[in-house]
Design an enzyme around this catalytic site. Structure first.
Site, mmCIF file in Angstrom:
data_model
loop_
_atom_site.group_PDB
_atom_site.id
_atom_site.type_symbol
_atom_site.label_atom_id
_atom_site.label_comp_id
_atom_site.label_asym_id
_atom_site.label_seq_id
_atom_site.Cartn_x
_atom_site.Cartn_y
_atom_site.Cartn_z
ATOM 1 C CE1 TYR A 53 -19.169 -14.688 -0.789
ATOM 2 C CE2 TYR A 53 -19.193 -13.149 -2.618
ATOM 3 C CZ TYR A 53 -18.689 -13.537 -1.399
ATOM 4 O OH TYR A 53 -17.730 -12.783 -0.780
ATOM 5 N N GLY A 220 -21.231 -4.074 8.558
ATOM 6 C CA GLY A 220 -22.545 -4.701 8.611
ATOM 7 C C GLY A 220 -23.690 -3.735 8.829
ATOM 8 C CG LEU A 223 -19.057 2.057 10.624
ATOM 9 C CD1 LEU A 223 -17.739 1.768 9.902
ATOM 10 C CD2 LEU A 223 -18.830 3.022 11.785
ATOM 11 N N GLY A 225 -25.491 4.781 9.657
ATOM 12 C CA GLY A 225 -26.569 5.573 10.228
ATOM 13 C C GLY A 225 -27.593 4.725 10.942
#
Length: 330
Positions: A53, A220, A223, A225
């Protein structure tokens, strides 16, 4: 905050996992530290990261940010169940020197010492294999892990992105060796939109006593909105959400999903997290906030109670694959 055991272990972890992938690339160090402080204050004790990361030339940067946060003291390290991962190529130029990636005993030994240095700690609570290494036998992997456990550098081992048969293979090998606890968790792609893990991965995890840690719980942002946000702010989907929203059938499903939650007075992102918390075998989803406000929204999901009517409606919009082998056998 609510807590549960991590799989078959005695380790107690929060039902939300703080994902740190945005720390460095999208969230600067000061804001990352503020988010970690807020998460700890809210009772989140399970933090997830990976040696790669930071990405690109900044691989390892996220672990460094976490290490600097631990160095502030205040029992930060003592209160955190720390999970990181090994597998990826850590070469800044994108090309790994031989044995500087994947899961050979040589790389595991090298990678854990590098992560410990960046994280400024003497041990990692959960050391996860970021991907399957088809070239390295599990006997070798467990030999390396056993040494690290004996040295006190790691406490538990987990997998990420493993298919069900590899979970079985890993833990059967551990059982034959004796004295090796084997995998205690699996971190997989799992959410309302993407439910293929229910066919093989989650049943295997349950059979072998692994806690399931879903990543990308909002797929991603699809879901979260996304259609409402497009209308209100003109924000366009990107990444995984853009791929999910590329076809009219999918957009119709997402619209039905948002309409259903609007009917029940719920925010889509919070409901998607709450749904995962109802699923058998799930320890807790990984939430990767870029801001403190996103963390606050995720925290509300822990307290949500989803009605049977709503759960049935969600299943109608996003049906799962069904149990194995029935899902593919007949």
């Amino acid at each position: 905050m609510k807590y549960t055991q991590l799989g078959r272990t005695g380790l107690k972890v929060s039902r939300l996992v703080l994902g740190t992938m945005n720390f460095g690339p999208h969230t600067d160090e000061a804001d990352s530290h503020a988010i970690m402080d807020a998460a700890l204050d809210a009772g989140i004790n399970f933090f997830d990261t990976a040696n790669v990361y930071g990405w690109g030339d900044d691989k390892g940067r996220t672990e460094e940010i976490i290490g600097n946060w631990f160095a502030k003291g205040g029992e930060r390290r003592e209160k955190v169940v720390l999970a990181t991962k090994v597998y990826g190529n850590m070469g800044a130029d994108g090309e790994a020197w031989p044995n500087h990636d994947k899961l050979s005993a040589v790389n595991i030994r090298r990678a854990v010492d590098a992560s410990l240095k960046r994280l400024q700690t003497d041990h990692i609570d959960l050391y996860q294999f970021h991907h399957v290494d088809r070239a390295t036998p599990f006997d070798e992997i467990w030999q390396a892990i056993d040494v690290l456990v004996q040295q006190g550098k790691i406490l538990y081992a987990g997998s990420s992105n493993f298919p069900g048969y590899k979970i079985a293979q890993a833990n059967e090998t551990a059982a034959r060796r004796g004295g090796t606890i084997g995998l205690v968790s699996e971190q997989c792609l799992y959410n309302l939109y993407e439910r293929r893990a229910e066919m093989e991965v989650i049943p295997a995890a349950q059979e072998y006593g692994l806690g399931v840690i879903p990543w990308s719980p909002l797929h991603g942002g699809a879901l979260g909105g996304v259609l409402k946000k497009e209308v209100e702010g003109g924000r366009r989907s990107a990444g995984r959400a853009a791929g999910a929203m590329s076809g009219p059938e999918v957009r119709a499903k997402i619209q039905a999903y948002e309409d259903l939650l609007d009917k029940h007075g719920l925010e889509p992102g919070e409901a998607a997290l709450a749904w995962l918390l109802t699923r058998p075998g799930v320890t807790g989803p990984i939430v990767g906030p870029r801001t403190a406000e996103q963390l606050e929204s995720a925290l509300r999901a822990v307290e949500l109670e989803l009605s049977e009517e709503l759960l049935e409606g969600l299943d109608e919009i996003f049906p799962g694959p069904g149990p194995s082998p029935e899902a593919f056998a007949w």
